[in-house]
Write a protein that holds these residues in place. Sequence first.
Motif, PDB file in Angstrom:
ATOM      1  N   ARG A  68     -19.494 -15.570  48.867  1.00 37.54           N
ATOM      2  CA  ARG A  68     -19.085 -16.898  48.397  1.00 37.54           C
ATOM      3  C   ARG A  68     -18.926 -17.903  49.539  1.00 37.54           C
ATOM      4  O   ARG A  68     -17.851 -18.473  49.741  1.00 37.54           O
ATOM      5  N   PRO A  69     -19.992 -18.142  50.317  1.00 36.11           N
ATOM      6  CA  PRO A  69     -19.891 -19.163  51.369  1.00 36.11           C
ATOM      7  C   PRO A  69     -19.790 -20.552  50.774  1.00 36.11           C
ATOM      8  O   PRO A  69     -20.205 -20.797  49.630  1.00 36.11           O
ATOM      9  N   THR A  70     -19.250 -21.491  51.539  1.00 37.80           N
ATOM     10  CA  THR A  70     -19.151 -22.873  51.082  1.00 37.80           C
ATOM     11  C   THR A  70     -20.521 -23.537  51.162  1.00 37.80           C
ATOM     12  O   THR A  70     -21.447 -23.047  51.830  1.00 37.80           O
ATOM     13  N   ILE A  71     -20.640 -24.693  50.517  1.00 35.61           N
ATOM     14  CA  ILE A  71     -21.900 -25.434  50.575  1.00 35.61           C
ATOM     15  C   ILE A  71     -22.148 -25.930  51.991  1.00 35.61           C
ATOM     16  O   ILE A  71     -23.290 -25.953  52.467  1.00 35.61           O
ATOM     17  N   ARG A 100     -22.585 -15.032  42.928  1.00 32.84           N
ATOM     18  CA  ARG A 100     -21.396 -15.253  43.745  1.00 32.84           C
ATOM     19  C   ARG A 100     -20.178 -14.467  43.250  1.00 32.84           C
ATOM     20  O   ARG A 100     -19.343 -14.044  44.045  1.00 32.84           O
ATOM     21  N   LEU A 101     -20.068 -14.265  41.938  1.00 35.11           N
ATOM     22  CA  LEU A 101     -18.900 -13.579  41.389  1.00 35.11           C
ATOM     23  C   LEU A 101     -19.177 -12.136  40.999  1.00 35.11           C
ATOM     24  O   LEU A 101     -18.240 -11.348  40.850  1.00 35.11           O
ATOM     25  N   GLY A 102     -20.465 -11.791  40.785  1.00 37.60           N
ATOM     26  CA  GLY A 102     -20.798 -10.425  40.434  1.00 37.60           C
ATOM     27  C   GLY A 102     -21.169 -10.280  38.966  1.00 37.60           C
ATOM     28  O   GLY A 102     -20.958 -11.175  38.145  1.00 37.60           O
ATOM     29  N   ARG A 103     -21.726  -9.107  38.650  1.00 37.42           N
ATOM     30  CA  ARG A 103     -22.223  -8.877  37.283  1.00 37.42           C
ATOM     31  C   ARG A 103     -21.099  -8.805  36.263  1.00 37.42           C
ATOM     32  O   ARG A 103     -21.256  -9.234  35.121  1.00 37.42           O
ATOM     33  N   THR A 104     -19.944  -8.263  36.673  1.00 36.48           N
ATOM     34  CA  THR A 104     -18.850  -8.147  35.708  1.00 36.48           C
ATOM     35  C   THR A 104     -18.358  -9.523  35.281  1.00 36.48           C
ATOM     36  O   THR A 104     -18.189  -9.804  34.088  1.00 36.48           O
ATOM     37  N   ALA A 105     -18.113 -10.409  36.258  1.00 38.07           N
ATOM     38  CA  ALA A 105     -17.669 -11.764  35.929  1.00 38.07           C
ATOM     39  C   ALA A 105     -18.740 -12.511  35.148  1.00 38.07           C
ATOM     40  O   ALA A 105     -18.437 -13.258  34.211  1.00 38.07           O
ATOM     41  N   TYR A 115     -26.537 -33.553  53.796  1.00 39.48           N
ATOM     42  CA  TYR A 115     -25.483 -32.745  53.187  1.00 39.48           C
ATOM     43  C   TYR A 115     -25.227 -33.167  51.746  1.00 39.48           C
ATOM     44  O   TYR A 115     -25.024 -32.318  50.869  1.00 39.48           O
ATOM     45  N   GLN A 116     -25.238 -34.472  51.473  1.00 39.16           N
ATOM     46  CA  GLN A 116     -24.997 -34.953  50.115  1.00 39.16           C
ATOM     47  C   GLN A 116     -26.082 -34.459  49.163  1.00 39.16           C
ATOM     48  O   GLN A 116     -25.801 -34.084  48.026  1.00 39.16           O
ATOM     49  N   THR A 117     -27.339 -34.451  49.647  1.00 42.44           N
ATOM     50  CA  THR A 117     -28.426 -33.953  48.811  1.00 42.44           C
ATOM     51  C   THR A 117     -28.254 -32.461  48.531  1.00 42.44           C
ATOM     52  O   THR A 117     -28.428 -31.991  47.399  1.00 42.44           O
ATOM     53  N   ALA A 118     -27.903 -31.690  49.572  1.00 46.04           N
ATOM     54  CA  ALA A 118     -27.666 -30.258  49.378  1.00 46.04           C
ATOM     55  C   ALA A 118     -26.506 -30.019  48.429  1.00 46.04           C
ATOM     56  O   ALA A 118     -26.545 -29.118  47.583  1.00 46.04           O
ATOM     57  N   LEU A 119     -25.457 -30.830  48.551  1.00 47.11           N
ATOM     58  CA  LEU A 119     -24.293 -30.704  47.677  1.00 47.11           C
ATOM     59  C   LEU A 119     -24.678 -30.927  46.224  1.00 47.11           C
ATOM     60  O   LEU A 119     -24.323 -30.140  45.333  1.00 47.11           O
ATOM     61  N   ARG A 120     -25.428 -32.024  45.983  1.00 48.23           N
ATOM     62  CA  ARG A 120     -25.819 -32.325  44.601  1.00 48.23           C
ATOM     63  C   ARG A 120     -26.764 -31.258  44.056  1.00 48.23           C
ATOM     64  O   ARG A 120     -26.666 -30.871  42.884  1.00 48.23           O
ATOM     65  N   TYR A 121     -27.664 -30.749  44.897  1.00 50.16           N
ATOM     66  CA  TYR A 121     -28.616 -29.752  44.415  1.00 50.16           C
ATOM     67  C   TYR A 121     -27.914 -28.449  44.051  1.00 50.16           C
ATOM     68  O   TYR A 121     -28.146 -27.889  42.964  1.00 50.16           O
ATOM     69  N   LEU A 122     -27.074 -27.937  44.929  1.00 52.15           N
ATOM     70  CA  LEU A 122     -26.419 -26.658  44.651  1.00 52.15           C
ATOM     71  C   LEU A 122     -25.456 -26.764  43.478  1.00 52.15           C
ATOM     72  O   LEU A 122     -25.297 -25.814  42.715  1.00 52.15           O
ATOM     73  N   ARG A 123     -24.805 -27.917  43.334  1.00 50.69           N
ATOM     74  CA  ARG A 123     -23.910 -28.096  42.182  1.00 50.69           C
ATOM     75  C   ARG A 123     -24.686 -28.234  40.881  1.00 50.69           C
ATOM     76  O   ARG A 123     -24.114 -28.028  39.798  1.00 50.69           O
ATOM     77  N   SER A 124     -25.957 -28.602  40.974  1.00 49.78           N
ATOM     78  CA  SER A 124     -26.754 -28.753  39.754  1.00 49.78           C
ATOM     79  C   SER A 124     -27.338 -27.426  39.271  1.00 49.78           C
ATOM     80  O   SER A 124     -27.886 -27.358  38.174  1.00 49.78           O
ATOM     81  N   LEU A 125     -27.257 -26.365  40.080  1.00 48.26           N
ATOM     82  CA  LEU A 125     -27.777 -25.069  39.642  1.00 48.26           C
ATOM     83  C   LEU A 125     -27.001 -24.581  38.424  1.00 48.26           C
ATOM     84  O   LEU A 125     -25.809 -24.863  38.286  1.00 48.26           O
ATOM     85  N   PHE A 129     -28.774 -18.934  51.114  1.00 43.96           N
ATOM     86  CA  PHE A 129     -27.560 -18.959  51.921  1.00 43.96           C
ATOM     87  C   PHE A 129     -26.300 -19.178  51.086  1.00 43.96           C
ATOM     88  O   PHE A 129     -25.206 -18.841  51.535  1.00 43.96           O
ATOM     89  N   TRP A 130     -26.443 -19.744  49.887  1.00 45.47           N
ATOM     90  CA  TRP A 130     -25.250 -20.061  49.088  1.00 45.47           C
ATOM     91  C   TRP A 130     -24.981 -19.032  47.998  1.00 45.47           C
ATOM     92  O   TRP A 130     -23.827 -18.720  47.689  1.00 45.47           O
ATOM     93  N   LEU A 131     -26.045 -18.468  47.395  1.00 43.97           N
ATOM     94  CA  LEU A 131     -25.883 -17.525  46.285  1.00 43.97           C
ATOM     95  C   LEU A 131     -25.655 -16.124  46.842  1.00 43.97           C
ATOM     96  O   LEU A 131     -26.529 -15.249  46.794  1.00 43.97           O
ATOM     97  N   ARG A 132     -24.481 -15.907  47.394  1.00 44.54           N
ATOM     98  CA  ARG A 132     -24.095 -14.621  47.961  1.00 44.54           C
ATOM     99  C   ARG A 132     -22.744 -14.202  47.416  1.00 44.54           C
ATOM    100  O   ARG A 132     -21.918 -15.058  47.065  1.00 44.54           O
TER     101      ARG A 132
END
Length: 647
Positions: free
Chosen positions: A175-178, A215-220, A196-206, A169-172
Amino acid sequence: MNGMIKTAVIAAALGKSRKSILERAEREGWPFVRKSGGMEWMEARLPWDVRLALADRGDNKPSPPALKLNSLIPATDSERQTSYLRANLISEWERSGLRKDEFITLYNSGALNPHLLKLLGKVSLRTFYRWEEHLKKTGLDGLVPRYSASSGGAGESLSDSDKALLQRFWLRDSRPTIAHAYKLLLENYPGTNCTYQTALRYLRSLPQALADYHRLGRTAFTNKHQPYMDQNIWQYKSLDVVVSDHHCLDCIVMHQGKLIRPWITTMQDYRSGKILGWCPSVSPSSLSIIVAYYMMVIQYGIPRKMLFDNGKDYRSEILNGKIKNAKVCTPEKLDAEQEIYIQGLFYMIGSEVSFTLPYNAKSKGRQERFFGILKEYYSKDIGSFIGGDTRERSEDTELYFRSINGMAKRNDVPLWEPAINALGAVITYINDKLTSDGKGMNGKTRSQVFDENLPADVRHADREALQLALTKGDLRIVRNNVIKIGANLYYHPDLIEFSGQQVMVRTMLLTDAEVQICDLSGRYLFTATANYLFEGDDLAAATKRLRGAQKRNLQRLAEMGTGEVQAAPEYDTMVQVASNKYRQGKPFDLNKYLSPPEEDALPLAAGAEDLSINNEPLAQNKPIRILKNPLDANWEDYYELTDQRKT
């Protein structure tokens, strides 16, 4: 005990040397009192494992809860220190007799233990409650930091389904928010325990590279994370390598009554950055590439190597050639298929082609920088600049397309022709007047660097070769002495030699009035004209052309016949073949039997002797039938011979 413990006692309880105890105490910040005999440590402030070891040696003080050290074993020193500091904070509260909220307030203010506050930092009441609960359940194991790489990373408490759904749901690229991704997780997985805090920490740790790719594309991703080859620009001479690309200009012009963003296709010298050829277009294609290439070759010469990206226009068959199967006749007169390579423009002129890595702008850095200069000196000054992105876009850009908020629509849009003339002037200015401090430029203009590094042995193409190269090749079958391409019929007298066969046809890119005919090896033969035999308005003239074409075909047929081998006279017709085979005499004379019969050809009287035909004696008592006229063989044309001898 008086509450103070010597280093030797701690070392004996833990079974370690005094030196290792002192190093750990310094690393973890154990509180101590310096006395004449050395340092003595405050027992109440020691870590839980040290206090437990001291209790096992006979100390009567209540021991802390049983410790589980499973997480401490793989933990780093920093993580162990953090767990000890958290346990010490809880121990401080137990001895203080204060409520938890009062204790946390005094601790955060620095009134209780400034040293511990410096090492551990401020703690919220909610976090303190969680630490106390974890300590009761699992001991020090519950106080080890859960969100570090060595302990499994952020989201260690999450299930595999939680992690997979959060990433989905996040790696699109939208660019959806957490928070958006977390809400979708709850809707799709109601039984999850993820907060939510656990999801926040997990996605930020990727890994940042993973997030940027999705999220930004192959060029970026390529520009930010992929390695690239540093250009050794000094090893090249002018026209050694030429770079080409399409670019959409950041302005609008009026073209045939429509507002468009013009495109430009450029050919840039890799060494100097000079633009050698260019072509503006409404929509870029392989044709705009050919025009820019032709402009470069005519003015400067043939480049040794061409460097392109992986766009479909640059991989077209017109530019790079193609392989097709042609039907040919073998020396044994059998039909066979043969692979025919139809050469493309670059091969025919003599330029080698290479392609860059996809989505890698750094491989053509000077080309991208030129497009930036073109935006600054052309698009921003043309009067209809719309910006390369939303940050550069003017607030009245929409007025070019419609009136809004009571403001009238803008009509001061440059027309196509003057805008293109201005574009050519700006490109010439950038080449000849604008200096550069880039690699190998030394503050000179692009034209100066190009001329200084131009070798003496530059190859040039003659116009005939260019004319042949600026065509599109294909295979066609010759029928009725013409070749059909689309709605046009192309004629040439020499096509009669290839009737029913395939030939290579090269169609002009800019006109369909003529086509160039080549053999299957690509060798030029002649040029065929479109609709030469078309009736048109003048039937008499068309008829005259048709008769002339037919007469020339007959002449070509006569020329193609050798006439060197003649048939044997006795075998000129099938009658002569059969007569000669079965009558065994002189060659059969057809004229003899077409003439009136002579007297000696009639039947002889009875009793005649020595009857013979062609000097052969007749059989006794056997009637013989002689054919008088082989072209009209009726019964009355036969005469029965009954005698055995001729008079």
